[in-house]
Design a protein around this motif. Sequence first.
Motif, short mmCIF file in Angstrom:
data_model
loop_
_atom_site.label_atom_id
_atom_site.label_comp_id
_atom_site.label_asym_id
_atom_site.label_seq_id
_atom_site.Cartn_x
_atom_site.Cartn_y
_atom_site.Cartn_z
N ALA A 90 2.79 3.52 2.39
CA ALA A 90 2.19 4.16 3.59
C ALA A 90 2.50 3.15 4.92
CB ALA A 90 0.49 3.99 3.47
N GLU A 91 2.01 3.61 5.93
CA GLU A 91 2.31 2.78 7.33
C GLU A 91 1.74 1.38 7.20
OE1 GLU A 91 1.11 2.67 11.85
OE2 GLU A 91 0.81 4.32 10.96
N ARG A 92 0.48 1.31 6.40
CA ARG A 92 0.01 -0.25 6.25
C ARG A 92 0.89 -1.01 5.26
NH1 ARG A 92 -5.59 -1.45 3.29
NH2 ARG A 92 -4.41 -2.25 1.68
N GLY A 93 1.48 -0.24 4.24
CA GLY A 93 2.35 -0.85 3.34
C GLY A 93 3.65 -1.38 3.87
N LYS A 127 0.90 -0.99 -0.07
CA LYS A 127 0.10 -0.12 -0.08
C LYS A 127 0.87 1.25 -0.22
CE LYS A 127 -3.99 2.23 0.78
NZ LYS A 127 -4.80 2.28 -0.62
N ALA A 128 0.65 2.01 -1.00
CA ALA A 128 1.14 3.16 -1.28
C ALA A 128 0.49 4.44 -0.36
CB ALA A 128 1.50 3.89 -2.54
N ASP A 129 1.42 5.50 -0.19
CA ASP A 129 1.06 6.87 0.48
C ASP A 129 0.40 7.93 -0.74
OD1 ASP A 129 0.17 8.60 2.40
OD2 ASP A 129 2.06 8.96 3.07
N TRP A 130 -0.58 8.42 -0.67
CA TRP A 130 -0.80 9.50 -1.67
C TRP A 130 -0.20 10.82 -1.08
CZ3 TRP A 130 -2.81 8.16 -6.11
CH2 TRP A 130 -3.60 7.11 -6.10
#
Length: 183
Positions: free
Chosen positions: A41-44, A27-30
């Motif tokens: 992103a943190e989840r990624g 998962k990437a951050d926008w």
Amino acid sequence: MSVATPSGGAAPGPSHARRIVLLRHAKADWSDSSDHERPLAERGRKDAPVAGRMLARSGFAFDLALCSTATRTRETWKLAVHELPERPRTVYEERLYEASLGEIIALLNETPDEVRQLLVIGHNPGMHAIADALAGEAEGDLLPRMNRGGFPTSAFAVVEFSGSWKSVEHGACRLTGYWTPHD
């Protein structure tokens, strides 16, 4: 967590058999940066090592990893590879970023013959499209399950085939595994 265990162990069967694992980046951050430079992103950052552990538990021994040059794919690979028992040779491939189905097949066709197990770290819609296109056959309910799930971030599909890399084309493989970190 949903796991469809890939068949086989470290080797993909007969000496002429080959395996491709298609891993979508985590998962990437926008962010305000360009799409190519988007970080995880943190989840990624949490999911990428989990995907690496699942690859390690599956017994895969990759000869080569092809990774998109985008920041999110490079970060995914950096976190996942630490979970593998052995680091494969890695090539950062610009052509994987925003690659079409035909471009991904062309890259697979360029793989050196000595490679038996290949890991590709890329993006959607390409990773889902190539897994679906290559899967002429599938074990159990893997293909409909993969297509229903839409290939989320950190998911991977495993396809196997016999023959040379130049023979990789639509329907030439068997889908033998599909895993997602969240179900």
